[in-house]
Design a protein around this motif. Structure first.
Motif, PDB file in Angstrom:
ATOM      1  N   LEU A   9      20.412 -46.575  41.967  1.00 47.39           N
ATOM      2  CA  LEU A   9      21.503 -45.605  42.077  1.00 47.39           C
ATOM      3  C   LEU A   9      21.557 -44.954  43.450  1.00 47.39           C
ATOM      4  O   LEU A   9      20.566 -44.376  43.914  1.00 47.39           O
ATOM      5  N   ARG A  10      22.726 -45.032  44.082  1.00 46.67           N
ATOM      6  CA  ARG A  10      22.981 -44.277  45.304  1.00 46.67           C
ATOM      7  C   ARG A  10      23.359 -42.867  44.873  1.00 46.67           C
ATOM      8  O   ARG A  10      24.212 -42.698  44.008  1.00 46.67           O
ATOM      9  N   LEU A  11      22.732 -41.867  45.480  1.00 47.01           N
ATOM     10  CA  LEU A  11      22.924 -40.481  45.060  1.00 47.01           C
ATOM     11  C   LEU A  11      23.439 -39.614  46.210  1.00 47.01           C
ATOM     12  O   LEU A  11      23.122 -39.858  47.377  1.00 47.01           O
ATOM     13  N   ASP A  12      24.199 -38.605  45.848  1.00 46.28           N
ATOM     14  CA  ASP A  12      24.603 -37.525  46.750  1.00 46.28           C
ATOM     15  C   ASP A  12      25.501 -37.960  47.906  1.00 46.28           C
ATOM     16  O   ASP A  12      25.557 -37.286  48.939  1.00 46.28           O
ATOM     17  N   GLU A  13      26.240 -39.058  47.719  1.00 45.76           N
ATOM     18  CA  GLU A  13      27.151 -39.483  48.779  1.00 45.76           C
ATOM     19  C   GLU A  13      28.248 -38.447  49.012  1.00 45.76           C
ATOM     20  O   GLU A  13      28.707 -38.282  50.150  1.00 45.76           O
TER      21      GLU A  13
ATOM     22  N   PHE B 128      17.401 -35.431  35.741  1.00 48.02           N
ATOM     23  CA  PHE B 128      18.542 -35.977  36.470  1.00 48.02           C
ATOM     24  C   PHE B 128      19.422 -36.844  35.572  1.00 48.02           C
ATOM     25  O   PHE B 128      20.449 -37.335  36.004  1.00 48.02           O
TER      26      PHE B 128
ATOM     27  N   TYR C 194      11.834 -42.685  44.341  1.00 48.75           N
ATOM     28  CA  TYR C 194      12.880 -41.780  44.799  1.00 48.75           C
ATOM     29  C   TYR C 194      12.864 -41.868  46.319  1.00 48.75           C
ATOM     30  O   TYR C 194      11.845 -41.580  46.952  1.00 48.75           O
TER      31      TYR C 194
ATOM     32  N   TRP D  77      17.722 -43.840  43.945  1.00 46.97           N
ATOM     33  CA  TRP D  77      16.755 -43.913  42.854  1.00 46.97           C
ATOM     34  C   TRP D  77      16.648 -45.365  42.425  1.00 46.97           C
ATOM     35  O   TRP D  77      17.665 -46.050  42.240  1.00 46.97           O
TER      36      TRP D  77
ATOM     37  N   ASP E 126      20.411 -40.143  48.955  1.00 41.36           N
ATOM     38  CA  ASP E 126      19.191 -40.525  48.239  1.00 41.36           C
ATOM     39  C   ASP E 126      19.444 -41.818  47.481  1.00 41.36           C
ATOM     40  O   ASP E 126      20.597 -42.194  47.231  1.00 41.36           O
TER      41      ASP E 126
END
Length: 161
Positions: free
Chosen positions: A120-124, A50, A87, A111, A109
Motif C-alpha cells: 500500500l502506498r500511503l499519504d500521497e 491503521f 513500514y 506498507w 509511506d
C-alpha cells in the motif's frame, strides 16, 4: 559500530516540516557505513490501528536508516516475534552521528505485509498538500522515485532494507 552491546543507545529523531515529530531511544545493531540498523520498541502511545496493521505496545521495530537513499525501512514484529511486515518511510537520507540518527519525513509511506500480499502506498494526499513539489521540486521527485523503487522491490520479492 558493527555489532553493539545491549547497553548502547542511540536516539532516533524524525523531523517533519522543520519540527521534531517524534524521538525515541533505540539499540544499535549494525552500521556498515551505508545503512545503520537499530532496534526499538513501538514508541507511540497505546495502539495505533491503521486498518491494515496494528502497532501496539510490545511491538519491536528493526529499523534500517540509509545514508544513500531517500527512505528508511522498518521491519515490524509483534511482542511474540510474529512478523507483521515492513513500514517504509520516504525521507531524506539519514544524518548519523555517534548518538543520533535524524531523518526528515517527506510524508510518503509504503506498507508491505509480511506475506507481501498487501503493498500500500500511503499519504500521497499529504505529500501533495505539503507543497514540497513547489518548494523543492528536486526533493519531491526523489521522494516519488524512492516510493516507486520500494514498491517495485516489494512486488518483486526483493530485500527491503
Amino acid at each position: 559500530m558493527s555489532a553493539q552491546s545491549a547497553e548502547a543507545v542511540i536516539e532516533v529523531v524524525l523531523v517533519k516540516a522543520g519540527r521534531v515529530k517524534i524521538s525515541y531511544p533505540a539499540t544499535p545493531v549494525e552500521d556498515d557505513g551505508t545503512v545503520v540498523t537499530v532496534r526499538a520498541r513501538w514508541a507511540g502511545d497505546g495502539v495505533r490501528d491503521f486498518g491494515f496493521v496494528r502497532f501496539e505496545p510490545g511491538d519491536v521495530f528493526t529499523e534500517h536508516y540509509r545514508r544513500d537513499r531517500w527512505y528508511s525501512v522498518k521491519e515490524v514484529r509483534a511482542a511474540d516475534g510474529t512478523f507483521k511486515g515492513w513500514y517504509c518511510d520516504i525521507t531524506r537520507p539519514a544524518i548519523v552521528t555517534a548518538d543520533r540518527i535524524t531523518v526528515e519525513d517527506l510524508d510518503l509511506d509504503l506498507w508491505v505485509s509480511a506475506d507481501r500480499s498487501l503493498v500500500l502506498r500511503l499519504d500521497e494526499d499529504e505529500f501533495g498538500a505539503s507543497g514540497l513539489g513547489e518548494r523543492d521540486p528536486e526533493a519531491a521527485a526523489r521522494a516519488v522515485a524512492a516510493l516507486d523503487e520500494l514498491e517495485a522491490r516489494a512486488r518483486e520479492g526483493a530485500e527491503l532494507r
